[in-house]
Design a protein around this motif. Structure first.
Motif, PDB file in Angstrom:
ATOM      1  N   ALA A   1       3.986   9.938  -7.435  1.00 19.19           N
ATOM      2  CA  ALA A   1       4.964  10.207  -8.487  1.00 19.19           C
ATOM      3  C   ALA A   1       4.295  10.303  -9.861  1.00 19.19           C
ATOM      4  N   GLY A   2       2.972  10.113  -9.905  1.00 21.02           N
ATOM      5  CA  GLY A   2       2.246  10.280 -11.154  1.00 21.02           C
ATOM      6  C   GLY A   2       1.939   8.993 -11.910  1.00 21.02           C
ATOM      7  N   VAL A   3       2.186   7.832 -11.282  1.00 18.53           N
ATOM      8  CA  VAL A   3       1.860   6.572 -11.936  1.00 18.53           C
ATOM      9  C   VAL A   3       0.348   6.388 -11.931  1.00 18.53           C
ATOM     10  N   ASN A   4      -0.233   5.991 -13.050  1.00 21.69           N
ATOM     11  CA  ASN A   4      -1.666   5.783 -13.172  1.00 21.69           C
ATOM     12  C   ASN A   4      -2.101   4.662 -12.238  1.00 21.69           C
ATOM     13  N   SER A   5      -3.142   4.872 -11.451  1.00 23.91           N
ATOM     14  CA  SER A   5      -3.639   3.867 -10.513  1.00 23.91           C
ATOM     15  C   SER A   5      -3.992   2.555 -11.181  1.00 23.91           C
ATOM     16  N   GLU A   6      -4.487   2.609 -12.423  1.00 23.45           N
ATOM     17  CA  GLU A   6      -4.849   1.380 -13.131  1.00 23.45           C
ATOM     18  C   GLU A   6      -3.621   0.523 -13.430  1.00 23.45           C
ATOM     19  N   ASP A   7      -2.460   1.144 -13.540  1.00 22.12           N
ATOM     20  CA  ASP A   7      -1.227   0.419 -13.822  1.00 22.12           C
ATOM     21  C   ASP A   7      -0.642  -0.230 -12.575  1.00 22.12           C
ATOM     22  N   LEU A   8      -1.177   0.114 -11.393  1.00 24.38           N
ATOM     23  CA  LEU A   8      -0.633  -0.401 -10.142  1.00 24.38           C
ATOM     24  C   LEU A   8      -1.241  -1.735  -9.739  1.00 24.38           C
ATOM     25  N   GLY A   9      -2.361  -2.115 -10.305  1.00 26.05           N
ATOM     26  CA  GLY A   9      -3.007  -3.361  -9.916  1.00 26.05           C
ATOM     27  C   GLY A   9      -3.652  -3.295  -8.553  1.00 26.05           C
ATOM     28  N   THR A  10      -3.986  -2.095  -8.096  1.00 22.83           N
ATOM     29  CA  THR A  10      -4.616  -1.946  -6.774  1.00 22.83           C
ATOM     30  C   THR A  10      -6.027  -1.455  -6.923  1.00 22.83           C
TER      31      THR A  10
ATOM     32  N   LYS B   1       0.846  -1.201   0.000  1.00 19.51           N
ATOM     33  CA  LYS B   1       0.000   0.000   0.000  1.00 19.51           C
ATOM     34  C   LYS B   1       0.875   1.242   0.000  1.00 19.51           C
ATOM     35  N   GLN B   2       1.909   1.248   0.837  1.00 19.35           N
ATOM     36  CA  GLN B   2       2.824   2.381   0.892  1.00 19.35           C
ATOM     37  C   GLN B   2       3.531   2.573  -0.454  1.00 19.35           C
ATOM     38  N   LEU B   3       3.954   1.472  -1.077  1.00 22.63           N
ATOM     39  CA  LEU B   3       4.607   1.543  -2.381  1.00 22.63           C
ATOM     40  C   LEU B   3       3.654   2.125  -3.432  1.00 22.63           C
ATOM     41  N   ALA B   4       2.427   1.656  -3.445  1.00 26.37           N
ATOM     42  CA  ALA B   4       1.440   2.161  -4.398  1.00 26.37           C
ATOM     43  C   ALA B   4       1.160   3.640  -4.158  1.00 26.37           C
ATOM     44  N   ASP B   5       1.085   4.043  -2.894  1.00 27.38           N
ATOM     45  CA  ASP B   5       0.856   5.463  -2.577  1.00 27.38           C
ATOM     46  C   ASP B   5       2.000   6.326  -3.113  1.00 27.38           C
ATOM     47  N   LYS B   6       3.245   5.848  -2.950  1.00 31.41           N
ATOM     48  CA  LYS B   6       4.402   6.580  -3.461  1.00 31.41           C
ATOM     49  C   LYS B   6       4.359   6.671  -4.980  1.00 31.41           C
ATOM     50  N   GLN B   7       3.968   5.578  -5.623  1.00 29.34           N
ATOM     51  CA  GLN B   7       3.908   5.578  -7.082  1.00 29.34           C
ATOM     52  C   GLN B   7       2.812   6.516  -7.579  1.00 29.34           C
ATOM     53  N   ARG B   8       1.670   6.530  -6.897  1.00 32.11           N
ATOM     54  CA  ARG B   8       0.596   7.461  -7.271  1.00 32.11           C
ATOM     55  C   ARG B   8       1.079   8.903  -7.135  1.00 32.11           C
TER      56      ARG B   8
END
Length: 111
Positions: A102-111, A93-100
């Motif tokens: 940084a501008g990573v699309n949520s759909e690309d995160l698999g969350t 969850k923390q990794l996904a939050d950091k990626q979001r």
């Protein structure tokens, strides 16, 4: 045909029941179909099980997998995450939050 009993998760069994109804199969026939499809993918020319394992271990990016390998990776990763404890869930969850952030699309995160 001889049969044996096996234990399956409720989630898989529920998915099999739903898909069996759509495809006009019995639950057993649906599970056997999925097993044959999985077997065919793993036996396909060019399929590299080692790459899937490397991606699951974090040694390579899942983006390096071909579509068949990525399908297997996604299923296996989901199964691993279903067994994850609170610490692993918090980490991802923390990794996904950091990626979001940084501008990573949520759909690309698999969350």
């Amino acid at each position: 045909m001889a049969t044996e009993s096996v234990r399956l998760s409720r989630a898989i069994l529920g998915q099999a029941r739903k898909e069996a109804g759509v495809m006009s199969r019995t639950v057993q026939a649906q599970l056997e179909h999925w097993a044959r499809v999985g077997q065919a993918i793993e036996n396909a020319p060019g399929y590299d099980r080692t790459k899937v394992h490397d991606a699951l271990r974090g040694h390579i990016s899942p983006d390096e997998l071909d579509p068949y390998e990525r399908s297997v990776y996604d299923v296996e990763h989901e199964a691993i995450m279903e067994k994850a404890g609170d610490e692993e869930r918090a980490f991802f969850k923390q990794l996904a939050d950091k990626q979001r952030a940084a501008g990573v699309n949520s759909e690309d995160l698999g969350t």
